[in-house]
Design a protein around this motif. Structure first.
Motif, short mmCIF file in Angstrom:
data_model
loop_
_atom_site.label_atom_id
_atom_site.label_comp_id
_atom_site.label_asym_id
_atom_site.label_seq_id
_atom_site.Cartn_x
_atom_site.Cartn_y
_atom_site.Cartn_z
N LYS A 61 3.31 -11.11 -3.84
CA LYS A 61 2.35 -12.22 -3.73
C LYS A 61 2.10 -12.93 -5.06
CE LYS A 61 1.22 -11.44 0.56
NZ LYS A 61 1.43 -12.37 1.63
N LYS B 102 -7.47 -10.35 4.97
CA LYS B 102 -6.01 -10.29 5.03
C LYS B 102 -5.40 -11.69 5.09
CE LYS B 102 -4.48 -7.24 7.89
NZ LYS B 102 -4.10 -6.57 9.14
N GLU C 129 2.92 -4.19 -3.01
CA GLU C 129 2.34 -5.27 -2.21
C GLU C 129 2.02 -6.49 -3.07
OE1 GLU C 129 1.75 -5.39 1.13
OE2 GLU C 129 2.62 -3.41 1.43
N LEU C 130 1.41 -6.25 -4.23
CA LEU C 130 1.00 -7.34 -5.12
C LEU C 130 2.19 -8.12 -5.69
CD1 LEU C 130 -1.86 -5.48 -6.95
CD2 LEU C 130 -2.14 -7.64 -5.75
N VAL D 104 -4.41 -8.84 -2.49
CA VAL D 104 -3.60 -8.40 -1.35
C VAL D 104 -4.45 -7.40 -0.58
CG1 VAL D 104 -1.66 -6.90 -0.75
CG2 VAL D 104 -1.33 -8.75 -2.34
#
Length: 180
Positions: A113, A16, A109-110, A46
């Motif tokens: 990032k 993480k 989520e990706l 991620v």
């Protein structure tokens, strides 16, 4: 049981916190053969829902060689602070289908990032059309860390930008420092 929980916690916390993991895919499980070993590659990821998610194999995205649906992979996580190897773990590879709820959650989520995306908000649609989304789920205990170095030559790539510095550059840099 306690040892398994500690391994799981180590895998989750280390993965993480690290923005980059080293992954060696085992190829396709239905067609294993000698010489099918894929080199270890650094990949951005991620961590969510107990697994590492990777996007790639599309134009402008990272390659995911050897990460076949149903296959295995070995993940090595480095320290974000010192860069040293923290933990290695084995993973089961699952490719997610675009449009499913799990795919949508992982892309959410990706998306936050992904740095330097050429298409901004249209990125998820491009990923659905042109890329693969892979889930690496830990399968068990951590692997023992090797005694020696695992350093390897970099994978050949056309992305190299290293060139000789211009002759005038050192003079230009020194002039700026003197003026301040």
């Amino acid at each position: 049981m306690t040892h398994e929980l500690l391994d799981r916690a180590l895998i989750e916390e280390a993965t993480k916190k690290s923005g980059l993991i080293w992954v060696r895919g085992g190829g396709h499980p239905a067609h294993p053969g000698p010489g099918d070993e894929v080199p270890t590659r650094p990949l951005w990821h991620v961590w969510a829902d107990g697994a590492a998610f990777l996007i790639g194999d599309g134009p402008g995205e990272q390659p995911l060689p050897g990460l076949a649906d149903g296959g295995d992979a070995v993940v090595t996580v480095r320290s974000k602070d010192k860069g040293g190897r923290l933990v290695s773990w084995s993973a089961r590879v699952t490719e997610l289908t675009a449009g499913t709820p799990e795919w949508e959650a992982a892309v959410g989520e990706l998306k936050g990032k992904r740095l330097n995306a050429p298409d901004g908000e249209a990125m998820p649609e491009r990923w659905a059309r042109e890329c693969r989304l892979v889930r690496l789920e830990p399968t068990g205990a951590t692997a023992p860390l090797p005694d020696g170095s695992l350093a390897q030559r970099p994978v050949p790539t056309s992305a190299t930008t290293r060139q000789e510095i211009p002759a005038a550059l050192p003079r230009l840099l020194l002039k700026r420092r003197k003026r301040r």
